[in-house]
Design a protein around this motif. Structure first.
Motif, mmCIF file in Angstrom:
data_model
loop_
_atom_site.group_PDB
_atom_site.id
_atom_site.type_symbol
_atom_site.label_atom_id
_atom_site.label_comp_id
_atom_site.label_asym_id
_atom_site.label_seq_id
_atom_site.Cartn_x
_atom_site.Cartn_y
_atom_site.Cartn_z
ATOM 1 N N UNK A 11 -8.456 -3.953 -3.392
ATOM 2 C CA UNK A 11 -8.902 -3.226 -2.203
ATOM 3 C C UNK A 11 -8.114 -1.920 -2.096
ATOM 4 N N UNK A 12 -8.837 -0.812 -2.136
ATOM 5 C CA UNK A 12 -8.237 0.517 -2.136
ATOM 6 C C UNK A 12 -8.482 1.197 -0.791
ATOM 7 N N UNK A 79 -5.516 -1.140 8.384
ATOM 8 C CA UNK A 79 -6.298 -1.036 7.162
ATOM 9 C C UNK A 79 -5.415 -0.728 5.956
ATOM 10 N N UNK A 80 -4.385 0.062 6.142
ATOM 11 C CA UNK A 80 -3.433 0.302 5.056
ATOM 12 C C UNK A 80 -2.709 -0.989 4.706
ATOM 13 N N UNK A 81 -2.289 -1.715 5.727
ATOM 14 C CA UNK A 81 -1.554 -2.964 5.509
ATOM 15 C C UNK A 81 -2.395 -3.969 4.731
ATOM 16 N N UNK A 82 -3.684 -4.005 5.005
ATOM 17 C CA UNK A 82 -4.573 -4.979 4.368
ATOM 18 C C UNK A 82 -5.008 -4.561 2.970
ATOM 19 N N UNK A 83 -4.737 -3.327 2.575
ATOM 20 C CA UNK A 83 -5.156 -2.847 1.261
ATOM 21 C C UNK A 83 -4.162 -3.267 0.185
ATOM 22 N N UNK A 108 1.835 6.125 9.840
ATOM 23 C CA UNK A 108 1.852 4.844 9.131
ATOM 24 C C UNK A 108 3.243 4.451 8.648
ATOM 25 N N UNK A 109 4.171 5.400 8.668
ATOM 26 C CA UNK A 109 5.544 5.087 8.246
ATOM 27 C C UNK A 109 6.426 4.641 9.412
ATOM 28 N N UNK A 113 7.048 0.131 8.396
ATOM 29 C CA UNK A 113 6.374 1.007 7.455
ATOM 30 C C UNK A 113 5.296 0.240 6.694
ATOM 31 N N UNK A 114 4.017 0.631 6.873
ATOM 32 C CA UNK A 114 2.935 -0.124 6.229
ATOM 33 C C UNK A 114 2.602 0.399 4.830
ATOM 34 N N UNK A 115 3.241 1.489 4.404
ATOM 35 C CA UNK A 115 3.038 1.995 3.049
ATOM 36 C C UNK A 115 3.827 1.195 2.017
#
Length: 202
Positions: A11-12, A79-83, A108-109, A113-115
């Motif tokens: 998932x991107x 959505x970033x966390x789930x990717x 997002x940081x 931090x979800x990155x």
């Protein structure tokens, strides 16, 4: 290729650094989504909209600044966390990334931090060197974010050099560029599979 993982779906989360209509960055992402559906098995790309994000401001995080985010920010972070990995597409502005992209990165940081610990790739379309210096700066930012970028293949596109790369709506029309973009997506997929594979320490 890692045994077993080649059957999983990567998932991107794709983020474009320009919010203008007919953006070349968003055109690259649309092309990437088309390619993933047409010819790349096991990859799903979602284009995350950053146009509605407020400017990063901890005063918007609630009274105690403890992770209560505006709805648009919370949606992006989730959505970033789930990717599984990230695809950045950004123009180069003043030798750096664009303001909308930096704003999204900063939101997002915020803790947590979800990155962190995600694979990533960068593609860019600009004049001159095609965004090379902006990509370099994004890689430097990624060190602090704990992102893990693929190194090859690199994708810098001079959007104004003949033959035409985009139509008037910002859609990618150059077949050679589409092939180069597909190579980046396949490399990101392979790197994500390897990166997520468990280590055998026996």
């Amino acid at each position: 290729m890692v045994s077993g993982l080649e059957n999983s779906v990567i998932k991107v989360a794709a983020i474009g650094g320009s919010i203008r209509q007919a953006s070349y960055s968003n055109g690259l992402i649309r092309a990437a989504i088309e390619l993933s559906k047409e010819s790349i098995v096991g990859m799903e790309i979602e284009h995350l909209d950053i146009s509605q994000l407020p400017m990063q401001n901890i005063d918007l995080e609630g009274e105690d600044h403890e992770g209560s985010f505006p709805p648009a920010v919370e949606d992006l972070r989730q959505k970033i966390l789930e990717s599984d990995c990230i695809l950045f597409a950004s123009p180069e502005l003043n030798y750096s990334v664009s303001a909308p992209l930096k704003n999204a990165i900063d939101w997002a940081s915020r803790p947590p931090n979800v990155w962190g610990d995600k694979a990533a790739a960068i593609i860019s379309a600009s004049g001159g060197m095609g965004g090379a210096r902006g990509q370099l700066h994004l890689r430097q930012i990624g060190v602090f974010l704990d992102l893990h970028f693929i190194n090859k293949p690199e994708f810098f596109l001079n959007a104004f050099q003949p033959p035409a790369k985009f139509d008037s709506q910002g859609n990618l029309i150059d077949e050679n560029t589409r092939e180069r973009l597909k190579e980046v997506l396949l490399a990101l997929q392979a790197f994500s599979w390897r990166y997520d594979a468990p280590f055998d320490l026996s």
